[in-house]
Design a protein around this motif. Structure first.
Motif, PDB file in Angstrom:
ATOM      1  N   THR A  52      37.010  19.715  63.243  1.00 49.23           N
ATOM      2  CA  THR A  52      36.347  21.001  63.125  1.00 49.23           C
ATOM      3  C   THR A  52      36.974  21.737  61.949  1.00 49.23           C
ATOM      4  O   THR A  52      38.090  21.442  61.537  1.00 49.23           O
ATOM      5  CB  THR A  52      36.520  21.823  64.414  1.00 49.23           C
ATOM      6  OG1 THR A  52      37.922  22.040  64.655  1.00 49.23           O
ATOM      7  CG2 THR A  52      35.913  21.100  65.609  1.00 49.23           C
ATOM      8  N   ARG A  53      36.241  22.699  61.401  1.00 48.03           N
ATOM      9  CA  ARG A  53      36.727  23.449  60.247  1.00 48.03           C
ATOM     10  C   ARG A  53      36.906  24.910  60.627  1.00 48.03           C
ATOM     11  O   ARG A  53      36.429  25.361  61.666  1.00 48.03           O
ATOM     12  CB  ARG A  53      35.731  23.337  59.082  1.00 48.03           C
ATOM     13  CG  ARG A  53      35.409  21.917  58.614  1.00 48.03           C
ATOM     14  CD  ARG A  53      36.518  21.302  57.788  1.00 48.03           C
ATOM     15  NE  ARG A  53      36.905  22.115  56.644  1.00 48.03           N
ATOM     16  CZ  ARG A  53      36.278  22.115  55.461  1.00 48.03           C
ATOM     17  NH1 ARG A  53      35.211  21.361  55.269  1.00 48.03           N
ATOM     18  NH2 ARG A  53      36.723  22.876  54.469  1.00 48.03           N
ATOM     19  N   SER A  54      37.553  25.652  59.755  1.00 55.58           N
ATOM     20  CA  SER A  54      37.788  27.078  59.983  1.00 55.58           C
ATOM     21  C   SER A  54      37.191  27.875  58.835  1.00 55.58           C
ATOM     22  O   SER A  54      37.544  27.661  57.678  1.00 55.58           O
ATOM     23  CB  SER A  54      39.281  27.364  60.102  1.00 55.58           C
ATOM     24  OG  SER A  54      39.818  26.709  61.233  1.00 55.58           O
ATOM     25  N   LEU A  55      36.292  28.787  59.180  1.00 55.88           N
ATOM     26  CA  LEU A  55      35.643  29.614  58.158  1.00 55.88           C
ATOM     27  C   LEU A  55      36.401  30.908  57.916  1.00 55.88           C
ATOM     28  O   LEU A  55      36.508  31.369  56.780  1.00 55.88           O
ATOM     29  CB  LEU A  55      34.201  29.926  58.579  1.00 55.88           C
ATOM     30  CG  LEU A  55      33.415  30.831  57.641  1.00 55.88           C
ATOM     31  CD1 LEU A  55      33.220  30.168  56.274  1.00 55.88           C
ATOM     32  CD2 LEU A  55      32.062  31.201  58.248  1.00 55.88           C
ATOM     33  N   ALA A  56      36.929  31.509  58.987  1.00 58.37           N
ATOM     34  CA  ALA A  56      37.570  32.812  58.812  1.00 58.37           C
ATOM     35  C   ALA A  56      38.465  33.140  59.995  1.00 58.37           C
ATOM     36  O   ALA A  56      38.257  32.640  61.104  1.00 58.37           O
ATOM     37  CB  ALA A  56      36.511  33.901  58.649  1.00 58.37           C
TER      38      ALA A  56
END
Length: 365
Positions: free
Chosen positions: A150-154
């Motif tokens: 999973t990625r992190s946007l903010a």
């Protein structure tokens, strides 16, 4: 539907039977302020970084306002936690919707720490700033290391305290995922004892992650095998970089093959297969060296949920599923050996490679 910030949602999960989720909105916070923003990821998602990395954007990423087209839900799922079954669900995470990206991908946009949901079970639904920064940093590091994640946007500070052992500053993480479908999602569906619900979930999973399997003679069996293949690749990558997940419960096993949930996790500084990184893992269940075996155990729980769809005869279904599960060890060994050969710069396929590699690991330990 598009929004001024570039959100373009098509929310397939919210169209599934409502037993699989609960509709609920984020709880507004006092004073949202942006702390970290991933401009590169925003561009890949087709989002407008200039408007999201702003006070108005912080309010949206804190859940104080909703983007057009979002249909906020908390997903239901079950899970084996340290080997024991439990009914779970998103207790502090709310899925805003499924973003359609410029390159034709579909990505979940989720707020973690967005407040209480029907699955909070007495929790406050909030998150502290430190752990949210940690997830941002480690998930992006994993991505840079070439590991599915999973990625992190903010990360947005809420301006409110959260109370754990002490008062801590609160925050909300915007998490991006290929989906939040988990082994635990199927455990929840199987627990409903409704074959139609299970079939609907299989069909959605195939459509979202494995469209090539929709013509299979036995879709459920093909899904089991393909999820195993992605999990094998994922675990080999974890072992490659010395990553210890720490909480390999079945609700943290994604069907997309992405790493999810960066709670008590770490990269080993010194090699030892018994290394544990969780203060509650007293028995070492999720130690570094146990991760392949635990993955096989988790996939066995997944196989159990699919038995009614694999074959109408229970004994036949068990045998077919068991044959897939038993293939795990051989497939893992082959992938691990290929990874270690590449890591060490060994060329060809020498029969003594495995012994050479094990000798090295013994010396390192």
């Amino acid at each position: 539907m598009s929004s001024p910030h570039g959100f373009y949602f098509d929310n397939g999960y919210a169209r599934l039977p409502e037993r699989l989720f609960a509709r609920c909105e984020p709880t507004p916070v006092a004073a949202p302020v942006g702390v970290l923003f991933n401009t590169a990821l925003a561009g890949q998602l087709g989002l407008d970084a200039s408007t999201l990395d702003s006070p108005d954007g912080a309010a949206l990423l804190a859940g104080n306002t909703l983007a057009e087209g979002s249909e906020p839900i908390a997903q239901a799922y079950a899970g084996h936690q340290f080997g024991y079954p439990n009914m779970l669900g998103d207790g502090r995470a709310i899925l805003l919707g499924e973003q359609l990206t410029p390159d034709g991908q579909r990505r979940d946009i989720q707020l973690k720490g967005a407040g209480r949901t029907p699955f909070s079970r007495g929790g406050d639904g909030r998150a502290a700033l430190g752990p949210m920064l940690r997830e941002y940093l480690i998930s992006e590091a994993m991505h840079a290391l070439g590991i599915a994640t999973t990625r992190s946007l903010a990360v947005v500070a809420t301006g409110e305290p959260v109370y754990r052992e002490t008062a801590l500053p609160g925050a909300i993480l915007t998490r991006v995922a290929a989906s939040h479908l988990r082994v635990g999602t199927f455990q929840f569906a199987a627990g409903q004892r409704d074959p139609e619900l299970l079939e609907t979930l299989v069909d959605y999973t195939l459509q979202r992650h494995y469209p090539e399997l929709r013509e299979s003679d036995n879709q459920a069996l093909a899904l089991l095998d393909s999820v195993m293949e992605r999990q094998l690749d994922l675990i080999v990558h974890w072992m490659r970089v010395g990553f210890i997940h720490g909480v390999m419960n079945t609700d943290n096993v994604t069907l997309s093959g992405e790493t999810i949930d960066y709670g008590p996790c770490a990269f080993m500084d010194q090699y030892h297969p018994d290394t544990v990184f969780s203060s509650i893992d007293h028995q070492g269940r999720y130690a570094y060296g146990n991760q392949p075996a635990i993955t096989q155990w988790n996939l066995t729980r997944f196989a159990e949920t699919l038995l009614p769809l694999i074959d109408t005869d229970t004994d036949t279904a068990v045998q077919k599923a068991t044959n897939v599960i038993r293939s795990f060890s051989g497939r893992y060994d082959a992938k691990w050996l290929a990874m270690m050969r590449a890591k060490l710069g060994l060329f060809g396929d020498d029969p003594v490679d495995a012994t050479l590699i094990q000798d090295l690991l013994d010396w390192m330990q």
